[in-house]
Design an enzyme around this catalytic site. Structure first.
Site, PDB file in Angstrom:
ATOM      1  N   ALA A  66       0.841  -1.288   0.046  1.00  0.00           N
ATOM      2  CA  ALA A  66      -0.113  -0.126   0.035  1.00  0.00           C
ATOM      3  C   ALA A  66       0.814   1.189   0.040  1.00  0.00           C
ATOM      4  O   ALA A  66       2.025   1.138   0.465  1.00  0.00           O
ATOM      5  CB  ALA A  66      -0.937   0.148   1.216  1.00  0.00           C
ATOM      6  N   ASP A  67       0.291   2.458  -0.504  1.00  0.00           N
ATOM      7  CA  ASP A  67       0.914   3.646  -0.515  1.00  0.00           C
ATOM      8  C   ASP A  67      -0.063   4.678  -0.323  1.00  0.00           C
ATOM      9  O   ASP A  67      -1.306   4.551  -0.822  1.00  0.00           O
ATOM     10  CB  ASP A  67       1.766   3.914  -1.837  1.00  0.00           C
ATOM     11  CG  ASP A  67       2.624   4.899  -1.514  1.00  0.00           C
ATOM     12  OD1 ASP A  67       3.408   5.175  -0.588  1.00  0.00           O
ATOM     13  OD2 ASP A  67       2.800   5.775  -2.350  1.00  0.00           O
TER      14      ASP A  67
END
Length: 190
Positions: free
Chosen positions: A71-72
């Site tokens: 995730a970012d």
């Protein structure tokens, strides 16, 4: 087996809210926008790269039944990705620019196996109150802005700086739970 390719304590806490059982993977992925890359494409790519790096970091025998989550999350104002502040002055400058304005928080999540990869993106809009220099200085002095995209943590003291949120609270924190749960379900892991 589900793996979280992140050392973020916030992502860990959020994933636990879904009741998921998972192990942690420490990955090192460059977080720099390519020339001409849109903020959304950048966030998606970094999340996907984290999942790929996590899968590659596993011993070959563990990859077959592995499901890796990457995730970012980034704060975007006027097409500029803010990232994490370098120091107190940088944090104060970011908060001054966010003051009284609406910005986007783009959060991407990718799930990956050796045979399949799928991602989702969540875009939230956050409006900060007008912040004077004294209020900004007090918040920066708490140390909370460091290590946070856009120099703030919505789940912390910054909650008092935010006038309005349109979108996903968990997405602004760093892992959009609705999208993550939907992906886990699509992979048969929920």
């Amino acid at each position: 087996m589900l793996y979280l390719a992140s050392q973020s304590p916030r992502r860990r806490e959020l994933l636990q809210q879904l009741g998921a059982s998972f192990a942690l993977l420490d990955v090192d992925v460059p977080e720099q926008r390519d020339p001409g890359e849109t903020p959304r494409a950048y966030v998606e790519r970094v999340a996907r790269d984290k999942a790929q790096a996590g899968l590659a970091a596993l011993p070959a025998g563990d990859r077959d039944d592995a499901l890796v989550l990457g995730a970012d999350t980034e704060v975007v104002l006027d097409g500029e990705v803010f990232g994490k502040p370098r120091d107190a002055a940088d944090a104060a400058a970011m908060l001054k620019r966010l003051s009284g304005r609406v910005h986007e928080v783009i959060s991407a999540v990718w799930l990956m196996t050796p045979r399949r990869a799928q991602g989702e993106v969540c875009v939230s809009r956050v409006r900060f109150a007008r912040l004077d220099e004294q209020r900004i200085a007090r918040y920066v002095a708490t140390g909370e802005p460091f290590g946070k995209a856009g120099a703030y943590a919505i789940q912390g003291g910054a909650a008092a700086l935010i006038e309005h949120l349109e979108g996903s609270y968990s997405g602004v924190m760093g892992l959009p739970l609705f999208e993550t749960a939907r992906l886990l379900s699509a992979f048969g892991a929920a």
